[in-house]
Design an enzyme around this catalytic site. Sequence first.
Site, PDB file in Angstrom:
ATOM      1  N   GLU A  97       0.833  -1.217   0.000  1.00 14.30           N
ATOM      2  CA  GLU A  97       0.000   0.000   0.000  1.00 14.30           C
ATOM      3  C   GLU A  97       0.863   1.261   0.000  1.00 14.30           C
ATOM      4  OE1 GLU A  97      -3.276  -0.042   2.790  1.00 14.30           O
ATOM      5  OE2 GLU A  97      -3.263   2.138   2.938  1.00 14.30           O
ATOM      6  N   LYS A 284      -7.175  -0.894  11.635  1.00 11.73           N
ATOM      7  CA  LYS A 284      -6.573  -1.297  10.350  1.00 11.73           C
ATOM      8  C   LYS A 284      -5.357  -0.412  10.070  1.00 11.73           C
ATOM      9  CE  LYS A 284      -6.108  -1.580   5.664  1.00 11.73           C
ATOM     10  NZ  LYS A 284      -5.358  -0.730   4.745  1.00 11.73           N
ATOM     11  N   ASP A 300       4.734 -14.243  12.176  1.00 11.52           N
ATOM     12  CA  ASP A 300       3.427 -14.783  11.786  1.00 11.52           C
ATOM     13  C   ASP A 300       2.414 -13.644  11.935  1.00 11.52           C
ATOM     14  OD1 ASP A 300       0.962 -15.978  11.570  1.00 11.52           O
ATOM     15  OD2 ASP A 300       1.475 -17.719  12.793  1.00 11.52           O
ATOM     16  N   HIS A 397      -2.694  10.339  -0.330  1.00  6.03           N
ATOM     17  CA  HIS A 397      -2.864   8.995  -0.895  1.00  6.03           C
ATOM     18  C   HIS A 397      -2.866   9.030  -2.404  1.00  6.03           C
ATOM     19  CE1 HIS A 397      -4.360   5.554   1.730  1.00  6.03           C
ATOM     20  NE2 HIS A 397      -3.599   6.333   2.473  1.00  6.03           N
TER      21      HIS A 397
HETATM   22  C1  MEV Z   1      -5.857   3.099   5.251  1.00  7.58           C
HETATM   23  O1  MEV Z   1      -5.089   1.993   4.836  1.00  7.58           O
HETATM   24  C2  MEV Z   1      -5.795   3.248   6.752  1.00  7.58           C
HETATM   25  C3  MEV Z   1      -6.715   4.333   7.321  1.00  7.58           C
HETATM   26  O2  MEV Z   1      -8.059   4.098   6.886  1.00  7.58           O
HETATM   27  C4  MEV Z   1      -6.622   4.230   8.820  1.00  7.58           C
HETATM   28  C5  MEV Z   1      -7.646   5.074   9.564  1.00  7.58           C
HETATM   29  O3  MEV Z   1      -8.717   5.371   8.994  1.00  7.58           O
HETATM   30  O4  MEV Z   1      -7.346   5.421  10.713  1.00  7.58           O
HETATM   31  C6  MEV Z   1      -6.317   5.697   6.838  1.00  7.58           C
END
Ligand code: MEV
Length: 447
Positions: A97, A284, A300, A397
């Site tokens: 990513e 995430k 792992d 991004h």
């Molecule tokens: C994207 O890979 C991760 C985010 O969505 C994390 C978040 O929203 O805190 C930007």
Amino acid sequence: MSEVVDEGLPQVQPGTLSSRLPGFHRRTVDERWRELALRGDVSPEELQVLRALGAPTFDVVNQMIENAVGVFALPLGLGLNLTVNGRDHLVPMAVEEPSVVAAVSFAAKVVREAGGFTADADASMMIGQVQLTRYGTPEVARSRLLAGREHLLALANSFHPALERRGGGARDVQVRILPAPEGPQGEPLFIVHLLVDTKEAMGANLINTMAEGVAPLIEQLTGGRVFVRILSNLADQRLARASCRIPLAALADFGLPGEDIAEGILQASRFAEADPYRAATHNKGVMNGIDAVAIATGQDWRAIEAGAHAYACRGGRYGPLSRWTLEQGHLVGRIELPLALGMVGGPIKVHPGAQLGLKLLRVTNVRELAMVFAAVGLAQNFAAVRALGSVGIQKGHMALHARCVAVTAGARGVDVEKVALLLVERGSVKVDTAREILASFQEVPAP
Ligand code: MEV
């Protein structure tokens, strides 16, 4: 080191420990390799490993899994600027990513200027689970089992004498009696936990061997029948924590005062606290960083993911792994999660990339490794919530995503950056638009 020349590179002292590598992202990959070699981060032999990582020998992967037919490569980047408990660490990150490596490096720089991350980690205490059934009266079975505690521990340790010699081994036996799941009533669940200090190992194999090994004795002691015997990935006896403390003034950016940026971060933290839908995404982001360094160091990462999300749910409701508060004019971030990591065994032994990843990190033991992972997770989260609570993440991004789109459309070499810039300028980061731009390059011959 004969092929390592320092032409065009900043003066670097061999053995320099700093994770600050100013201008690293602007260099060619050859220059980056040379810089790492000059600093002593990699030996000439390791430099060869690094160069060859894009095409690991088939023999290596063929030893690792069954039915191997090829190698699936991921980009390997270096997260910079990280300082944890006063020590600098270069962070190898394997991730597809865009913006993950840049985000962690940026966040680590802000935190470094505010004194760096503080972190700590528990001993490597893992849990092996044994499910006992047909045991009769729960309390009778429990006391029979616990009466055999010393015998069970000795038996468990007999399967891994080397672990005991290294100061680890089985430490405790616990019993959990859980209500039967809904449905036709059955006996309550009788779950035996074997607690094992796995020292420098993640410990999955040795825990599983011990859990399987003690099962017959558990049956003998209780008269019951054992079914499942396996480690638990909810490694909540093996937590790592990191924190940072940033003065508000240091947060000012995007033409906004530090107070505004801090408020955005605090609001994002409240949102994640209150809403599992948001907490999942928040976490995430945390795991974007942790998974990347986990992959690059041969951990792992599915086990780490499973543990992190189960821990995020420990109060019965899914919540954020990290939290942000305002304390005496400072933004304070804290993270806590289970991190079952290893510095020995598993793929670390076989995969040259994993060995190199650990070497680059410059950690001396598995607890320090866990502290670095926790700091990386918090750094990644800081970068995300800072953008989300202010200008949004799409701007940053999109600039990086545009490069992937340009490559997908067929751009190569210098064209990648040119096409990416035009995609962002046009506000249409799409493969079709990139193809049109590329075609227009061919139509207009260079002067
Ligand atoms: C994207 O890979 C991760 C985010 O969505 C994390 C978040 O929203 O805190 C930007």
